[in-house]
Enzyme design. Structure first.
Site, mmCIF file in Angstrom:
data_model
loop_
_atom_site.group_PDB
_atom_site.id
_atom_site.type_symbol
_atom_site.label_atom_id
_atom_site.label_comp_id
_atom_site.label_asym_id
_atom_site.label_seq_id
_atom_site.Cartn_x
_atom_site.Cartn_y
_atom_site.Cartn_z
ATOM 1 N N GLY A 155 0.823 -1.206 0.000
ATOM 2 C CA GLY A 155 0.000 0.000 0.000
ATOM 3 C C GLY A 155 0.854 1.251 0.000
ATOM 4 O O GLY A 155 1.983 1.253 0.513
ATOM 5 N N GLN A 173 2.985 9.976 1.122
ATOM 6 C CA GLN A 173 4.284 9.297 1.046
ATOM 7 C C GLN A 173 5.048 9.653 -0.231
ATOM 8 O O GLN A 173 6.238 9.343 -0.340
ATOM 9 C CB GLN A 173 4.105 7.782 1.127
ATOM 10 C CG GLN A 173 3.541 7.315 2.458
ATOM 11 C CD GLN A 173 3.426 5.806 2.505
ATOM 12 O OE1 GLN A 173 2.412 5.235 2.104
ATOM 13 N NE2 GLN A 173 4.479 5.145 2.967
ATOM 14 N N CYS A 201 6.528 -0.011 6.832
ATOM 15 C CA CYS A 201 6.026 1.137 6.086
ATOM 16 C C CYS A 201 7.139 1.611 5.162
ATOM 17 O O CYS A 201 8.290 1.713 5.593
ATOM 18 C CB CYS A 201 5.632 2.244 7.064
ATOM 19 S SG CYS A 201 5.030 3.739 6.257
ATOM 20 N N LEU A 202 6.803 1.879 3.909
ATOM 21 C CA LEU A 202 7.828 2.295 2.956
ATOM 22 C C LEU A 202 8.476 3.614 3.370
ATOM 23 O O LEU A 202 9.596 3.909 2.955
ATOM 24 C CB LEU A 202 7.228 2.418 1.547
ATOM 25 C CG LEU A 202 6.705 1.098 0.960
ATOM 26 C CD1 LEU A 202 6.067 1.337 -0.397
ATOM 27 C CD2 LEU A 202 7.803 0.052 0.859
ATOM 28 N N HIS A 252 -3.844 1.112 8.113
ATOM 29 C CA HIS A 252 -2.476 1.649 8.021
ATOM 30 C C HIS A 252 -2.415 2.785 6.986
ATOM 31 O O HIS A 252 -1.907 3.869 7.267
ATOM 32 C CB HIS A 252 -1.505 0.518 7.654
ATOM 33 C CG HIS A 252 -0.086 0.956 7.452
ATOM 34 N ND1 HIS A 252 0.963 0.484 8.198
ATOM 35 C CD2 HIS A 252 0.458 1.840 6.569
ATOM 36 C CE1 HIS A 252 2.092 1.071 7.805
ATOM 37 N NE2 HIS A 252 1.809 1.894 6.801
ATOM 38 N N GLU A 253 -2.965 2.518 5.794
ATOM 39 C CA GLU A 253 -2.852 3.504 4.709
ATOM 40 C C GLU A 253 -3.713 4.735 4.954
ATOM 41 O O GLU A 253 -3.284 5.860 4.711
ATOM 42 C CB GLU A 253 -3.219 2.864 3.365
ATOM 43 C CG GLU A 253 -2.316 1.716 2.927
ATOM 44 C CD GLU A 253 -0.838 2.062 2.940
ATOM 45 O OE1 GLU A 253 -0.480 3.243 2.742
ATOM 46 O OE2 GLU A 253 -0.031 1.155 3.174
ATOM 47 N N HIS A 303 -2.355 7.324 7.203
ATOM 48 C CA HIS A 303 -1.387 8.252 6.601
ATOM 49 C C HIS A 303 -2.068 9.567 6.196
ATOM 50 O O HIS A 303 -1.451 10.625 6.222
ATOM 51 C CB HIS A 303 -0.755 7.640 5.346
ATOM 52 C CG HIS A 303 0.441 6.772 5.607
ATOM 53 N ND1 HIS A 303 1.582 7.230 6.212
ATOM 54 C CD2 HIS A 303 0.673 5.458 5.327
ATOM 55 C CE1 HIS A 303 2.478 6.242 6.288
ATOM 56 N NE2 HIS A 303 1.950 5.154 5.762
HETATM 57 NI NI NI Z 1 2.915 3.273 5.644
#
Ligand code: NI
Length: 185
Positions: free
Chosen positions: A45, A50, A98-99, A140-141, A144
């Site tokens: 995701g 991000q 997380c990226l 999670h997404e 953000h």
């Molecule tokens: Ni993340």
């Protein structure tokens, strides 16, 4: 086009993201670029903050885990203006990464069910309850988009344990297989 991923410490990751309209410039291309960037980084995701944009847009690709989870074959969706209405169900712990926080994985406790509203890529509205792994990824997404990162959910002790690693990410002293945009170099 591959986009650099903004990492922990970047102010955009802490902002409340704004809803968008269907005339948002270059939206189709942006969604394509986010899927490409997500795939290259081996994630499931990616949220627009991000990649440096404070808008309510998320892409989720669960097709990449289809070998172990055949029910997710072909699952690649964009979520526009998603909002979490409520969560319920049992609390489940699972490791998350997380990226924007490369090199760290921590166990996070989340509700197993989530009630979400969003628009799909065709701006069609959806209002649904989701459960299991997708419910986790969505929480999670979509977090953000409210400036929340998964490490915020950790206990004080765990936060203390990863403090120096987070500091290294802030200063860009982190190895990564994909292109990142740390707050300092
Ligand atoms: Ni993340």
């Amino acid at each position: 086009m591959l986009l650099p991923i903004y990492t922990y410490g970047q102010p955009v990751l802490r902002k409340q993201a704004e809803d968008i309209t269907s005339d948002y410039p270059g939206l189709g291309q942006l969604i394509d670029d986010m899927f490409e960037t997500l795939g290259k980084a081996d994630g499931v995701g990616l949220a627009a903050p991000q990649i440096g944009k404070s808008i309510r847009l998320v892409v989720i690709d669960l097709d990449v885990i289809k070998d172990d989870n055949p029910e997710f074959a072909g699952f690649r969706h964009a979520y526009i203006n998603p909002h979490i209405i409520e969560t319920d169900g049992e609390m489940v712990s699972m490791d998350e990464g997380c990226l924007s926080i490369p090199g760290i994985h921590e166990s996070v406790k989340r509700n197993n069910r989530v009630h979400v509203t969003y628009l799909d890529e065709n701006f069609q509205p959806h209002d649904e309850w989701v459960e299991g792994f997708l419910a986790r990824v969505m929480q999670h997404e979509f977090d953000h988009l409210d400036g929340v990162m998964y490490v915020d959910h950790l206990s004080g002790l765990r936060k203390q344990m990863i403090k120096s690693k987070l500091k290294a990410i802030i200063t860009g002293k982190v190895k990564c297989t994909y292109r990142i945009k740390p707050v300092k170099r």
